[in-house]
Design an enzyme around this catalytic site. Structure first.
Site, short mmCIF file in Angstrom:
data_model
loop_
_atom_site.label_atom_id
_atom_site.label_comp_id
_atom_site.label_asym_id
_atom_site.label_seq_id
_atom_site.Cartn_x
_atom_site.Cartn_y
_atom_site.Cartn_z
N TYR A 428 37.09 39.74 37.42
CA TYR A 428 38.52 40.00 37.64
C TYR A 428 39.23 40.50 36.39
O TYR A 428 38.68 40.47 35.31
CB TYR A 428 39.23 38.82 38.29
CG TYR A 428 39.23 37.46 37.62
CD1 TYR A 428 39.21 37.30 36.25
CD2 TYR A 428 39.30 36.32 38.42
CE1 TYR A 428 39.28 36.05 35.68
CE2 TYR A 428 39.36 35.05 37.85
CZ TYR A 428 39.35 34.92 36.48
OH TYR A 428 39.41 33.67 35.91
N GLU A 429 40.43 41.01 36.62
CA GLU A 429 41.23 41.69 35.59
C GLU A 429 40.50 42.91 35.02
O GLU A 429 40.65 43.25 33.83
CB GLU A 429 41.62 40.74 34.45
CG GLU A 429 42.27 39.46 34.90
CD GLU A 429 43.42 39.65 35.86
OE1 GLU A 429 44.02 40.74 35.88
OE2 GLU A 429 43.73 38.71 36.63
N GLY A 430 39.74 43.59 35.84
CA GLY A 430 38.94 44.74 35.39
C GLY A 430 37.56 44.27 35.03
O GLY A 430 37.38 43.51 34.09
#
Length: 570
Positions: A428-430
């Site tokens: 997550y978050e890239g």
């Protein structure tokens, strides 16, 4: 052994490794004296040890659940949130005019990491609020700031970020959520979002969602996306939560880990929202929150790894199995391979923590001085901090299971939970692959200038250290030169696919060199101590990996496509 907040490690690293004195030496952060820093870290550590750590297993065994449309959180999490909020930990770096402490991001990063070690599922909740606070501070109107920031900072309300949709994951521009203008200047938001961490709870008065959506005239792709603040309950004329908004939690995801953190599927059916920032400027506003979260997630990885390391160390110090090299029937901590794992875990955590704190220092210096060089340093280090921090957390947590042997595969020992909980941080978050691609593309648009400046500093320190630690210093200097050559090669490639093919090994090779640099700094600060011993281990045993990683980084994309997709299937 119960969780022990490594406060002394943070104090040492801030003082001797990452140069926090430069931050406290600025006018903006002049109040962040060593006494204040020590008090903050000790109080936060105490809260993590006494309040949050006891919730770690409880959240895993008693997951958040959805009952008749209402999220019921794990037992004890409401009290945990209250302790976080009342301690002021949500607003450590938030603006003072709205109730925050206004302290450096470096301190916020240290506290977040300790909270992640203690109970990662719960730590996710304040992390989401912190990111929203920063996004609103930079992009919201004064009226929105005055209403929402004090509530978010105090913990009365909580915040989320809503990007992902079933058909739009990393490709955010493919989203289909719509925003229709209303007569009163607000917007009706309609669409579905997935993977929304802490999309709801039963311990705050309101939940405030930052939602990406497209206006009727918004063009396709990311350039046509706007950002909206959509509260669960619409504030009344007094700013108190009023009538329910047209949104709901459809379901909770059944996850590999982080069971105590409700990950929601959110449905918006004409929900009232307020524009944040400019029309079609949603990505710029959201990336303020995303960059905050990426550093925070890197800290989550290291924090989870710290918890796993302490758990494994305690087991290794007590478990007796076999005979040691000296012939005694000691604990498994005396066996060479277990010692190798424990040393690797400790050395890797130090390196990743130093990279993350160094990134935070650069952000603070950018905020305090406005200097472009600090902004470039912060931008360069952010993808490395996120990717290497989370990779380290996963690797260390997996190694913690191995230290336990067969008992690590048994859930009752708690070792597996650290691995299960930390695994998603690389996604997550890239994803970490996207972080690496960002590093070799957007962060190299300056021709590698920011990277070269950092390498100059590493080599200068290595030259100075040769009088004290000639072998370690020479190894660090040589590694920096190898990284310099790889960076020059990357910047010489016009085909971005050749850069992307080696982006992940390049990022990891970069992190290896940075880790060696910071370990050398620690050894120089305390020669003859355990820190010198750990630096020697890292530079001798782990740093050499950089050679293979950087060779891979320069291999280009050709070999990846020599085998057809049909051959992969065959």
């Amino acid at each position: 052994m119960p969780y022990r907040a490594p406060v002394s490690d943070y104090e040492f690293m801030l003082r001797h490794v990452v140069g926090f004195d430069r931050v406290s030496g600025t006018e903006r952060y002049s109040e962040a004296s060593s006494d204040v820093v020590s008090a903050i870290l000790n109080e936060a550590g105490k809260m993590c040890e006494e309040v949050m750590a006891p919730l770690q297993r409880n959240g895993d065994l008693n997951p958040a659940r959805l009952e008749n449309g209402v999220v019921r959180t794990s037992p004890g999490f409401a009290e945990g949130w209250k302790a976080i909020a009342e301690g002021g930990w949500i607003g450590i770096s938030a603006p003072e005019e709205h109730g925050g402490m206004g302290l450096p991001v470096t301190l916020l990063t240290s506290v977040n990491e300790m909270m992640s070690s203690a109970c990662l599922s719960l730590e996710l909740a304040p992390l989401m609020s912190m990111g929203q606070i920063e996004a609103l501070e930079h992009h919201a109107s004064d009226d929105i700031k005055d209403l929402y920031l004090p509530k978010l900072i105090s913990g009365e309300w909580s915040g989320t970020m809503n990007l992902t949709e079933p058909q739009a994951g990393s490709d955010v521009g493919a989203l289909s959520t719509k925003a229709e203008p209303l007569d009163d200047g607000t917007y009706a938001i309609t669409g579905q979002k997935i993977y929304i961490s802490w999309g709801d709870n039963d311990f705050t008065e309101n939940v405030c969602h930052l939602v990406l959506a497209r206006l009727p005239d918004g063009v396709a792709g990311t350039k046509g996306i706007s950002l909206f603040l959509v509260p669960k309950n619409i504030p009344d004329e007094n700013g108190a939560p009023g009538v329910a908004n047209q949104l709901k939690v459809v379901s909770l995801e059944h996850k590999m880990g982080l069971h105590g953190s409700p990950t929601c599927v959110m449905q918006y059916d004409g929900a009232k929202g307020w524009l944040i920032g400019k029309e079609n400027g949603g990505m710029a506003a959201m990336f303020t929150m995303m960059n905050n979260a990426r550093l925070g997630v890197g800290g989550q990885g290291v924090g989870s790894g710290e918890g796993a390391y302490q758990h494994a160390l305690a087991y290794a110090m007590e478990r007796k199995q076999g005979r040691t090299a000296e012939g005694s029937s000691g604990t498994i901590a005396e066996h060479a391979d277990v010692r190798r794992m424990l040393m690797t875990m400790k050395a890797e955590l130090f390196a990743a923590r130093a990279i993350i704190l160094s990134c935070a220092v650069a952000i603070d210096m950018q905020n305090a001085t406005g200097e472009a060089d600090w902004a470039a340093r912060a931008a360069l280090l952010t993808p490395i901090a996120k990717a290497f921090g989370t990779d380290t957390g996963i690797d260390v947590s997996e190694m913690g299971v191995q230290v336990h042997g067969g008992m690590g595969f048994i859930e009752e020992t708690g070792a597996a939970q650290y691995y299960r909980d930390s695994r998603v941080t690389a996604i997550y978050e890239g994803t970490n692959g996207i972080q690496a691609m960002d590093l070799v593309a957007r962060k190299m648009m300056d021709g590698g200038e920011a990277a070269m400046h950092l390498l100059d500093e590493i080599e200068t320190q290595a030259e100075q250290a040769k009088a004290t630690f000639p072998d370690m210093a020479d190894a660090v200097w040589q590694a920096a030169e190898t990284l310099r050559e790889a960076t020059e090669w990357l910047n010489g490639q016009s085909d971005m696919n050749d850069r992307f093919a080696g982006a992940v090994p390049y990022l990891r090779g970069f992190a290896r060199v940075l880790g060696a640099h910071f370990h050398l700094s620690a050894a120089l600060a305390e020669p003859g101590s355990a820190r010198e011993t750990l630096a020697q281990f890292y530079i001798t045993c782990l740093l050499p990996e950089h050679g293979g990683l950087l060779a891979h980084a320069q291999a280009g994309a050709k070999d990846l496509y020599e085998m057809s997709l049909e051959d992969l299937v065959a």
